[in-house]
Design an enzyme around this catalytic site. Structure first.
Site, PDB file in Angstrom:
ATOM      1  N   TYR A 141      52.296  20.289  44.555  1.00 24.17           N
ATOM      2  CA  TYR A 141      50.866  20.630  44.609  1.00 24.17           C
ATOM      3  C   TYR A 141      50.000  19.372  44.737  1.00 24.17           C
ATOM      4  CZ  TYR A 141      50.938  25.614  43.341  1.00 24.17           C
ATOM      5  OH  TYR A 141      51.078  26.975  43.334  1.00 24.17           O
ATOM      6  N   LYS A 186      65.979  23.197  41.025  1.00 22.13           N
ATOM      7  CA  LYS A 186      66.795  23.360  42.235  1.00 22.13           C
ATOM      8  C   LYS A 186      67.601  22.065  42.373  1.00 22.13           C
ATOM      9  CE  LYS A 186      68.027  25.492  46.093  1.00 22.13           C
ATOM     10  NZ  LYS A 186      68.866  26.715  46.093  1.00 22.13           N
ATOM     11  N   ASP A 219      66.687  29.962  42.581  1.00 25.67           N
ATOM     12  CA  ASP A 219      66.979  31.158  43.395  1.00 25.67           C
ATOM     13  C   ASP A 219      67.715  32.212  42.566  1.00 25.67           C
ATOM     14  OD1 ASP A 219      69.089  29.359  43.366  1.00 25.67           O
ATOM     15  OD2 ASP A 219      69.677  29.657  45.456  1.00 25.67           O
ATOM     16  N   ASP A 243      54.724  28.964  39.570  1.00 29.00           N
ATOM     17  CA  ASP A 243      53.744  29.811  40.265  1.00 29.00           C
ATOM     18  C   ASP A 243      54.439  31.053  40.818  1.00 29.00           C
ATOM     19  OD1 ASP A 243      51.265  30.507  41.519  1.00 29.00           O
ATOM     20  OD2 ASP A 243      52.090  29.756  43.412  1.00 29.00           O
ATOM     21  N   ASP A 247      54.407  35.301  39.288  1.00 31.14           N
ATOM     22  CA  ASP A 247      53.959  36.481  40.054  1.00 31.14           C
ATOM     23  C   ASP A 247      55.089  37.509  40.080  1.00 31.14           C
ATOM     24  OD1 ASP A 247      51.507  35.259  40.668  1.00 31.14           O
ATOM     25  OD2 ASP A 247      51.514  36.055  42.718  1.00 31.14           O
TER      26      ASP A 247
HETATM   27  C1  IPM Z   1      47.812  30.451  40.099  1.00 32.92           C
HETATM   28  C2  IPM Z   1      47.268  30.489  41.491  1.00 32.92           C
HETATM   29  C3  IPM Z   1      46.848  29.080  41.911  1.00 32.92           C
HETATM   30  C4  IPM Z   1      48.085  28.205  41.886  1.00 32.92           C
HETATM   31  C5  IPM Z   1      46.127  28.968  43.274  1.00 32.92           C
HETATM   32  C6  IPM Z   1      44.914  29.856  43.330  1.00 32.92           C
HETATM   33  C7  IPM Z   1      45.760  27.549  43.584  1.00 32.92           C
HETATM   34  O1  IPM Z   1      48.197  31.031  42.380  1.00 32.92           O
HETATM   35  O2  IPM Z   1      47.100  29.982  39.194  1.00 32.92           O
HETATM   36  O3  IPM Z   1      48.932  30.918  39.895  1.00 32.92           O
HETATM   37  O4  IPM Z   1      48.860  28.205  42.849  1.00 32.92           O
HETATM   38  O5  IPM Z   1      48.279  27.512  40.879  1.00 32.92           O
HETATM   39 MG    MG Z   2      49.834  31.912  41.414  1.00 34.45          MG
END
Ligand code: IPM
Ligand code: MG
Length: 360
Positions: A141, A186, A219, A243, A247
Protein backbone atom coordinates in the site's frame (compact mmCIF):
# COMPACT_ATOMS: atom_id res chain seq x y z
CA UNK A 1 -15.31 12.06 31.16
CA UNK A 2 -14.74 14.74 28.60
CA UNK A 3 -13.55 13.61 25.15
CA UNK A 4 -12.97 15.21 21.79
CA UNK A 5 -14.15 12.95 18.99
CA UNK A 6 -13.32 13.94 15.43
CA UNK A 7 -15.96 12.69 13.00
CA UNK A 8 -14.98 12.12 9.37
CA UNK A 9 -18.16 11.11 7.51
CA UNK A 10 -16.45 10.91 4.10
CA UNK A 11 -18.33 9.75 1.02
CA UNK A 12 -21.26 7.62 -0.12
CA UNK A 13 -23.06 6.04 2.82
CA UNK A 14 -20.35 7.38 5.18
CA UNK A 15 -22.43 10.34 6.40
CA UNK A 16 -25.48 8.14 7.07
CA UNK A 17 -23.67 5.46 9.06
CA UNK A 18 -21.56 7.92 11.06
CA UNK A 19 -24.73 9.85 11.96
CA UNK A 20 -26.11 6.62 13.45
CA UNK A 21 -22.92 6.02 15.45
CA UNK A 22 -22.81 9.62 16.70
CA UNK A 23 -26.39 9.28 17.98
CA UNK A 24 -25.34 6.11 19.78
CA UNK A 25 -22.31 7.82 21.34
CA UNK A 26 -24.42 10.81 22.38
CA UNK A 27 -26.86 8.45 24.08
CA UNK A 28 -23.91 6.87 25.93
CA UNK A 29 -22.77 10.34 27.02
CA UNK A 30 -26.26 11.24 28.29
CA UNK A 31 -26.77 7.98 30.11
CA UNK A 32 -23.35 7.72 31.74
CA UNK A 33 -22.68 11.39 32.39
CA UNK A 34 -19.92 12.02 29.86
CA UNK A 35 -19.32 14.95 27.58
CA UNK A 36 -18.31 14.15 24.04
CA UNK A 37 -17.41 17.03 21.71
CA UNK A 38 -18.01 15.97 18.12
CA UNK A 39 -15.94 17.92 15.60
CA UNK A 40 -16.71 17.28 11.94
CA UNK A 41 -14.04 17.40 9.23
CA UNK A 42 -13.63 16.47 5.59
CA UNK A 43 -11.86 13.45 4.17
CA UNK A 44 -11.84 11.55 0.87
CA UNK A 45 -13.83 12.66 -2.15
CA UNK A 46 -15.82 15.23 -0.19
CA UNK A 47 -12.51 16.83 0.84
CA UNK A 48 -11.16 16.75 -2.73
CA UNK A 49 -14.25 18.58 -3.95
CA UNK A 50 -14.01 21.23 -1.23
CA UNK A 51 -10.24 21.73 -0.96
CA UNK A 52 -8.46 19.75 -3.69
CA UNK A 53 -6.87 17.45 -1.09
CA UNK A 54 -8.22 14.09 0.21
CA UNK A 55 -6.73 14.89 3.65
CA UNK A 56 -6.79 18.65 4.27
CA UNK A 57 -4.42 20.07 6.92
CA UNK A 58 -7.37 21.09 9.09
CA UNK A 59 -8.56 17.48 9.21
CA UNK A 60 -5.15 16.09 10.11
CA UNK A 61 -4.57 18.73 12.77
CA UNK A 62 -7.94 18.07 14.36
CA UNK A 63 -7.28 14.32 14.30
CA UNK A 64 -3.87 14.79 15.90
CA UNK A 65 -5.39 16.59 18.86
CA UNK A 66 -8.42 14.29 19.24
CA UNK A 67 -9.05 11.54 21.76
CA UNK A 68 -10.55 9.39 19.02
CA UNK A 69 -11.63 9.54 15.39
CA UNK A 70 -14.79 8.05 13.91
CA UNK A 71 -14.75 7.56 10.15
CA UNK A 72 -17.45 6.53 7.67
CA UNK A 73 -16.05 5.57 4.27
CA UNK A 74 -14.23 7.12 1.33
CA UNK A 75 -14.46 6.77 -2.44
CA UNK A 76 -16.98 6.83 -5.25
CA UNK A 77 -17.30 6.69 -9.02
CA UNK A 78 -16.92 10.45 -9.48
CA UNK A 79 -13.34 10.25 -8.15
CA UNK A 80 -12.36 6.96 -9.81
CA UNK A 81 -10.76 8.22 -13.01
CA UNK A 82 -7.73 5.89 -13.36
CA UNK A 83 -5.60 8.83 -14.47
CA UNK A 84 -6.57 11.10 -11.58
CA UNK A 85 -3.63 12.33 -9.50
CA UNK A 86 -5.62 12.57 -6.29
CA UNK A 87 -7.99 9.88 -5.06
CA UNK A 88 -10.22 9.69 -1.97
CA UNK A 89 -8.46 6.53 -0.73
CA UNK A 90 -5.20 8.47 -0.41
CA UNK A 91 -6.81 10.48 2.39
CA UNK A 92 -7.56 7.34 4.38
CA UNK A 93 -4.10 5.86 3.86
CA UNK A 94 -2.46 9.18 4.75
CA UNK A 95 -4.36 9.62 8.02
CA UNK A 96 -3.57 6.03 9.09
CA UNK A 97 0.11 6.64 8.34
CA UNK A 98 0.34 10.13 9.84
CA UNK A 99 -1.18 8.97 13.12
CA UNK A 100 0.98 5.82 13.22
CA UNK A 101 -2.05 3.52 13.43
CA UNK A 102 -0.34 0.29 12.49
CA UNK A 103 -2.60 -2.28 14.17
CA UNK A 104 -6.02 -2.67 12.59
CA UNK A 105 -8.27 -4.87 14.74
CA UNK A 106 -11.12 -6.50 12.83
CA UNK A 107 -13.25 -8.77 15.03
CA UNK A 108 -15.46 -11.34 13.30
CA UNK A 109 -18.05 -13.00 15.52
CA UNK A 110 -21.12 -14.28 13.69
CA UNK A 111 -24.31 -13.52 15.59
CA UNK A 112 -26.83 -16.32 16.08
CA UNK A 113 -29.60 -14.20 14.55
CA UNK A 114 -27.73 -13.58 11.30
CA UNK A 115 -26.40 -17.07 10.62
CA UNK A 116 -29.05 -17.42 7.93
CA UNK A 117 -27.60 -14.42 6.06
CA UNK A 118 -24.25 -16.18 5.64
CA UNK A 119 -23.58 -18.33 2.57
CA UNK A 120 -21.68 -20.71 4.89
CA UNK A 121 -23.49 -23.63 6.54
CA UNK A 122 -24.65 -22.67 10.07
CA UNK A 123 -22.97 -25.60 11.82
CA UNK A 124 -19.57 -24.28 10.64
CA UNK A 125 -20.32 -20.86 12.12
CA UNK A 126 -21.34 -21.82 15.66
CA UNK A 127 -18.73 -20.55 18.09
CA UNK A 128 -16.65 -18.66 15.53
CA UNK A 129 -14.84 -15.76 17.24
CA UNK A 130 -11.97 -14.31 15.24
CA UNK A 131 -9.80 -11.26 15.77
CA UNK A 132 -7.90 -10.33 12.63
CA UNK A 133 -4.98 -7.97 13.27
CA UNK A 134 -4.13 -6.35 9.95
CA UNK A 135 -0.85 -4.43 9.63
CA UNK A 136 -2.00 -1.03 8.40
CA UNK A 137 0.86 1.32 7.60
CA UNK A 138 3.30 -0.71 5.53
CA UNK A 139 3.60 -3.17 2.67
CA UNK A 140 2.51 -2.72 -0.91
CA UNK A 141 0.00 0.00 0.00
CA UNK A 142 2.81 2.38 0.88
CA UNK A 143 5.76 1.31 -1.30
CA UNK A 144 6.99 3.43 -4.21
CA UNK A 145 4.66 3.38 -7.19
CA UNK A 146 5.66 3.94 -10.79
CA UNK A 147 3.71 4.00 -14.02
CA UNK A 148 4.88 4.44 -17.60
CA UNK A 149 3.26 3.74 -20.93
CA UNK A 150 4.79 0.25 -20.89
CA UNK A 151 4.59 -0.88 -17.29
CA UNK A 152 3.73 -0.16 -13.70
CA UNK A 153 5.15 -1.17 -10.34
CA UNK A 154 4.10 -1.20 -6.67
CA UNK A 155 6.89 -1.89 -4.23
CA UNK A 156 6.17 -4.11 -1.23
CA UNK A 157 8.51 -3.43 1.66
CA UNK A 158 8.47 -4.29 5.36
CA UNK A 159 11.01 -3.47 8.05
CA UNK A 160 11.77 -5.70 11.02
CA UNK A 161 10.47 -3.01 13.39
CA UNK A 162 7.15 -2.73 11.52
CA UNK A 163 6.61 -6.48 11.79
CA UNK A 164 7.70 -6.70 15.42
CA UNK A 165 5.28 -4.08 16.72
CA UNK A 166 2.19 -5.48 15.05
CA UNK A 167 3.07 -9.05 16.00
CA UNK A 168 3.54 -7.95 19.62
CA UNK A 169 0.13 -6.30 19.53
CA UNK A 170 -1.46 -9.47 18.14
CA UNK A 171 0.38 -11.68 20.63
CA UNK A 172 -0.87 -9.61 23.57
CA UNK A 173 -4.39 -10.02 22.22
CA UNK A 174 -3.86 -13.76 21.77
CA UNK A 175 -2.69 -13.98 25.37
CA UNK A 176 -5.88 -12.27 26.56
CA UNK A 177 -8.00 -14.71 24.54
CA UNK A 178 -7.27 -18.42 23.83
CA UNK A 179 -3.49 -18.08 23.52
CA UNK A 180 -3.59 -19.13 19.88
CA UNK A 181 -2.07 -16.98 17.11
CA UNK A 182 -2.09 -17.65 13.37
CA UNK A 183 0.28 -15.64 11.20
CA UNK A 184 -0.62 -15.43 7.51
CA UNK A 185 1.95 -14.81 4.76
CA UNK A 186 3.10 -15.98 1.34
CA UNK A 187 6.55 -17.14 2.45
CA UNK A 188 6.85 -19.65 -0.39
CA UNK A 189 7.06 -16.77 -2.88
CA UNK A 190 7.62 -13.35 -1.29
CA UNK A 191 10.79 -12.10 0.42
CA UNK A 192 8.75 -9.74 2.63
CA UNK A 193 6.77 -12.79 3.78
CA UNK A 194 9.93 -14.71 4.59
CA UNK A 195 11.05 -11.79 6.77
CA UNK A 196 7.55 -11.66 8.28
CA UNK A 197 7.72 -15.35 9.18
CA UNK A 198 11.23 -15.13 10.68
CA UNK A 199 10.43 -12.08 12.78
CA UNK A 200 7.11 -13.50 13.97
CA UNK A 201 8.71 -16.78 14.97
CA UNK A 202 11.45 -15.00 16.93
CA UNK A 203 9.13 -12.52 18.70
CA UNK A 204 6.78 -15.28 19.84
CA UNK A 205 9.62 -17.61 20.87
CA UNK A 206 11.51 -14.95 22.85
CA UNK A 207 8.71 -12.78 24.24
CA UNK A 208 5.51 -14.84 24.20
CA UNK A 209 6.52 -18.47 24.83
CA UNK A 210 3.02 -19.09 26.23
CA UNK A 211 1.41 -18.17 22.87
CA UNK A 212 0.85 -21.02 20.43
CA UNK A 213 1.94 -19.80 16.97
CA UNK A 214 0.94 -21.31 13.65
CA UNK A 215 1.95 -20.07 10.17
CA UNK A 216 -0.45 -20.28 7.22
CA UNK A 217 0.01 -19.37 3.58
CA UNK A 218 -2.55 -16.80 2.49
CA UNK A 219 -4.05 -18.85 -0.33
CA UNK A 220 -4.81 -21.86 1.84
CA UNK A 221 -5.90 -19.52 4.64
CA UNK A 222 -8.53 -18.07 2.29
CA UNK A 223 -9.93 -21.59 1.98
CA UNK A 224 -9.62 -22.60 5.65
CA UNK A 225 -11.36 -19.41 6.73
CA UNK A 226 -14.53 -20.66 5.08
CA UNK A 227 -14.01 -24.40 5.59
CA UNK A 228 -13.12 -24.39 9.31
CA UNK A 229 -13.39 -20.86 10.74
CA UNK A 230 -13.71 -22.18 14.29
CA UNK A 231 -10.11 -23.42 14.14
CA UNK A 232 -8.77 -19.85 14.38
CA UNK A 233 -8.69 -17.13 17.02
CA UNK A 234 -6.23 -14.25 16.58
CA UNK A 235 -4.91 -13.90 13.04
CA UNK A 236 -2.07 -11.49 12.25
CA UNK A 237 -1.14 -10.57 8.72
CA UNK A 238 0.28 -7.89 6.46
CA UNK A 239 -1.68 -4.99 5.02
CA UNK A 240 -3.06 -6.32 1.74
CA UNK A 241 -3.67 -9.89 2.88
CA UNK A 242 -5.60 -8.48 5.84
CA UNK A 243 -7.70 -6.27 3.58
CA UNK A 244 -8.71 -9.21 1.42
CA UNK A 245 -9.18 -11.82 4.14
CA UNK A 246 -11.46 -9.58 6.21
CA UNK A 247 -13.84 -8.87 3.35
CA UNK A 248 -13.96 -12.64 2.91
CA UNK A 249 -14.46 -13.16 6.65
CA UNK A 250 -17.42 -10.78 6.63
CA UNK A 251 -19.35 -13.51 4.86
CA UNK A 252 -19.06 -15.58 8.04
CA UNK A 253 -20.94 -12.81 9.84
CA UNK A 254 -23.49 -12.58 7.03
CA UNK A 255 -22.73 -9.09 5.70
CA UNK A 256 -19.90 -6.64 5.19
CA UNK A 257 -22.21 -4.22 6.96
CA UNK A 258 -21.67 -5.94 10.31
CA UNK A 259 -17.89 -5.73 10.76
CA UNK A 260 -16.31 -2.89 12.76
CA UNK A 261 -12.65 -2.00 13.10
CA UNK A 262 -10.22 -0.16 15.33
CA UNK A 263 -6.92 1.21 14.04
CA UNK A 264 -4.47 1.66 16.89
CA UNK A 265 -0.91 2.85 17.41
CA UNK A 266 1.27 3.37 20.46
CA UNK A 267 -0.95 5.92 22.21
CA UNK A 268 -4.63 5.90 23.13
CA UNK A 269 -5.88 7.76 20.07
CA UNK A 270 -7.41 5.46 17.51
CA UNK A 271 -9.42 5.60 14.33
CA UNK A 272 -12.65 3.65 14.20
CA UNK A 273 -14.41 2.72 11.01
CA UNK A 274 -16.58 0.01 9.50
CA UNK A 275 -14.61 -2.27 7.20
CA UNK A 276 -17.08 -1.73 4.36
CA UNK A 277 -16.72 0.93 1.70
CA UNK A 278 -18.82 3.90 0.60
CA UNK A 279 -21.46 1.81 -1.27
CA UNK A 280 -22.32 4.63 -3.72
CA UNK A 281 -25.14 2.56 -5.25
CA UNK A 282 -27.23 2.87 -2.09
CA UNK A 283 -25.92 6.21 -0.77
CA UNK A 284 -28.53 8.76 0.26
CA UNK A 285 -31.39 6.26 0.30
CA UNK A 286 -31.44 5.78 4.08
CA UNK A 287 -31.09 2.00 3.77
CA UNK A 288 -27.40 1.46 4.63
CA UNK A 289 -26.56 -0.92 7.46
CA UNK A 290 -25.22 1.17 10.40
CA UNK A 291 -24.38 -1.77 12.71
CA UNK A 292 -20.70 -1.91 11.66
CA UNK A 293 -20.20 1.78 12.44
CA UNK A 294 -22.15 1.56 15.71
CA UNK A 295 -19.95 -1.39 16.70
CA UNK A 296 -16.90 0.66 15.70
CA UNK A 297 -18.14 3.34 18.13
CA UNK A 298 -18.22 0.64 20.82
CA UNK A 299 -14.58 -0.15 20.03
CA UNK A 300 -13.83 3.58 20.31
CA UNK A 301 -15.34 3.65 23.80
CA UNK A 302 -13.26 0.62 24.80
CA UNK A 303 -9.86 1.32 23.25
CA UNK A 304 -9.53 5.11 23.17
CA UNK A 305 -11.71 6.20 26.08
CA UNK A 306 -11.28 3.20 28.37
CA UNK A 307 -15.07 2.98 28.86
CA UNK A 308 -15.55 -0.79 28.94
CA UNK A 309 -19.02 -0.85 30.51
CA UNK A 310 -20.26 1.67 27.95
CA UNK A 311 -18.73 -0.36 25.10
CA UNK A 312 -20.44 -3.49 26.34
CA UNK A 313 -23.72 -1.62 26.64
CA UNK A 314 -23.58 -0.64 22.95
CA UNK A 315 -22.56 -4.14 21.88
CA UNK A 316 -25.34 -5.65 23.96
CA UNK A 317 -27.89 -3.30 22.38
CA UNK A 318 -26.74 -4.29 18.89
CA UNK A 319 -26.97 -7.94 19.83
CA UNK A 320 -30.50 -7.48 21.22
CA UNK A 321 -31.62 -5.56 18.13
CA UNK A 322 -30.30 -8.36 15.91
CA UNK A 323 -32.06 -10.93 18.11
CA UNK A 324 -35.25 -8.96 17.60
CA UNK A 325 -34.79 -9.25 13.83
CA UNK A 326 -34.03 -5.58 13.15
CA UNK A 327 -32.27 -6.15 9.82
CA UNK A 328 -31.33 -3.82 6.98
CA UNK A 329 -31.70 -4.86 3.33
CA UNK A 330 -28.25 -6.51 3.19
CA UNK A 331 -29.48 -9.02 5.79
CA UNK A 332 -33.07 -9.63 4.73
CA UNK A 333 -35.37 -9.12 1.77
CA UNK A 334 -38.48 -9.35 3.95
CA UNK A 335 -39.49 -5.89 5.07
CA UNK A 336 -36.00 -4.52 5.80
CA UNK A 337 -35.43 -1.81 8.39
CA UNK A 338 -34.07 1.60 7.39
CA UNK A 339 -30.79 3.02 8.75
CA UNK A 340 -32.77 5.23 11.12
CA UNK A 341 -35.00 2.36 12.28
CA UNK A 342 -31.92 0.32 13.20
CA UNK A 343 -30.43 3.35 15.00
CA UNK A 344 -33.63 3.87 16.97
CA UNK A 345 -33.75 0.19 17.89
CA UNK A 346 -30.25 0.55 19.36
CA UNK A 347 -31.00 3.90 21.07
CA UNK A 348 -34.16 2.56 22.67
CA UNK A 349 -32.28 -0.42 24.12
CA UNK A 350 -29.56 1.88 25.48
CA UNK A 351 -32.11 3.19 27.97
CA UNK A 352 -31.97 -0.24 29.59
CA UNK A 353 -28.20 -0.29 30.05
CA UNK A 354 -27.24 -0.39 33.67
CA UNK A 355 -25.15 2.48 34.93
CA UNK A 356 -23.11 0.78 37.62
CA UNK A 357 -20.91 3.68 38.57
CA UNK A 358 -20.69 7.35 37.76
CA UNK A 359 -17.32 8.65 36.70
CA UNK A 360 -16.18 12.20 36.23
C1 IPM B 1 -10.44 -0.99 4.02
C2 IPM B 1 -10.61 -0.40 2.66
C3 IPM B 1 -9.43 0.53 2.35
C4 IPM B 1 -8.17 -0.31 2.37
C5 IPM B 1 -9.53 1.34 1.04
C6 IPM B 1 -10.80 2.16 0.99
C7 IPM B 1 -8.33 2.21 0.84
O1 IPM B 1 -10.75 -1.39 1.69
O2 IPM B 1 -10.30 -0.22 4.99
O3 IPM B 1 -10.48 -2.21 4.13
O4 IPM B 1 -7.85 -0.96 1.37
O5 IPM B 1 -7.50 -0.32 3.41
MG1 MG C 1 -11.02 -3.30 2.51
Amino acid sequence: MHAKIVVLPGDGIGPEVTAAAVQTLQAVADRYGHQFDFQYHLIGGAAIDATGSPLPDATLQAAQSADAILLGAVGGPQWSDPNAKVRPEQGLLAIRKALGLYANLRPVKPHAATLGASPIKPHLLQGVDLMVVRELTGGIYFGDKTRSAEDASDLCRYSVAEIERVVRHAARLARSRSGKLTSVDKANVLETSRLWRDVTTRVIRDEFPDVQLEHQLVDSMAMHLLAKPRAYDVIVTENMFGDILTDEASMLAGSLGLLPSASLGEGKVGLYEPIHGSAPDIAGKGIANPYATILSAAMLLRHSLGLEAEAQCVEGCVSDALDAGVFTADLTSANPASTQAVTEAVLQRQLQCQVLELRD
